[in-house]
Design a protein around this motif. Sequence first.
Motif, mmCIF file in Angstrom:
data_model
loop_
_atom_site.group_PDB
_atom_site.id
_atom_site.type_symbol
_atom_site.label_atom_id
_atom_site.label_comp_id
_atom_site.label_asym_id
_atom_site.label_seq_id
_atom_site.Cartn_x
_atom_site.Cartn_y
_atom_site.Cartn_z
ATOM 1 N N ALA A 117 0.838 -1.203 0.000
ATOM 2 C CA ALA A 117 0.000 0.000 0.000
ATOM 3 C C ALA A 117 0.873 1.253 0.000
ATOM 4 N N VAL A 118 1.949 1.253 0.778
ATOM 5 C CA VAL A 118 2.874 2.398 0.784
ATOM 6 C C VAL A 118 3.535 2.537 -0.586
ATOM 7 N N ALA A 119 3.897 1.422 -1.199
ATOM 8 C CA ALA A 119 4.513 1.470 -2.531
ATOM 9 C C ALA A 119 3.550 2.032 -3.571
ATOM 10 N N ILE A 120 2.281 1.715 -3.458
ATOM 11 C CA ILE A 120 1.286 2.257 -4.390
ATOM 12 C C ILE A 120 1.154 3.764 -4.197
ATOM 13 N N VAL A 121 1.146 4.206 -2.955
ATOM 14 C CA VAL A 121 1.081 5.653 -2.698
ATOM 15 C C VAL A 121 2.286 6.343 -3.321
ATOM 16 N N PHE A 122 3.474 5.760 -3.179
ATOM 17 C CA PHE A 122 4.663 6.359 -3.771
ATOM 18 C C PHE A 122 4.673 6.247 -5.292
ATOM 19 N N THR A 123 3.916 5.337 -5.853
ATOM 20 C CA THR A 123 3.782 5.260 -7.304
ATOM 21 C C THR A 123 2.829 6.337 -7.813
ATOM 22 N N VAL A 124 1.818 6.692 -7.034
ATOM 23 C CA VAL A 124 0.838 7.694 -7.439
ATOM 24 C C VAL A 124 1.402 9.111 -7.297
ATOM 25 N N ILE A 125 2.281 9.334 -6.343
ATOM 26 C CA ILE A 125 2.798 10.683 -6.067
ATOM 27 C C ILE A 125 3.425 11.361 -7.292
ATOM 28 N N PRO A 126 4.295 10.698 -8.083
ATOM 29 C CA PRO A 126 4.854 11.405 -9.254
ATOM 30 C C PRO A 126 3.791 11.878 -10.239
#
Length: 133
Positions: A117-126
């Motif tokens: 879930a944290v990795a998905i959030v960091f994928t959406v940020i850019p």
Amino acid sequence: MPKVTRYDAPRVIDSGSIWILVAAPTIWAVHFLLSYWVAAVYCAKSGSGWLGGLTDPRWIIVGLGGLSIAAIVWLGMIAVRRYGGVFVVLEEITDSSEQGRERFIGHVALLLCALSAVAIVFTVIPGLVFDRC
């Protein structure tokens, strides 16, 4: 060979199954690939290169992220309910019984769900920060 009814058929994510361990990272990997694929195709098709904006695919990426996180939350609930997973990082699970192994699978699955879930959030940020291709 005995006839298998739909009630006797094993579930994919069932007690003793390790599919729960790979499901959350797989959802993250699919989200990662789809997000960057959507952005790359949109930027290539817009024809304006660096001048093209990412406003249109941005919401697709955010929507994919929301769906992916919802699926991961569902997997986390399975890890807690079916396997007895707990979100405790500094706890040792040393019981070698069947219940201990189930609890360990639930613990690892829950931690993998949180990491994914944290990795998905960091994928959406850019996609939210950068507005140009």
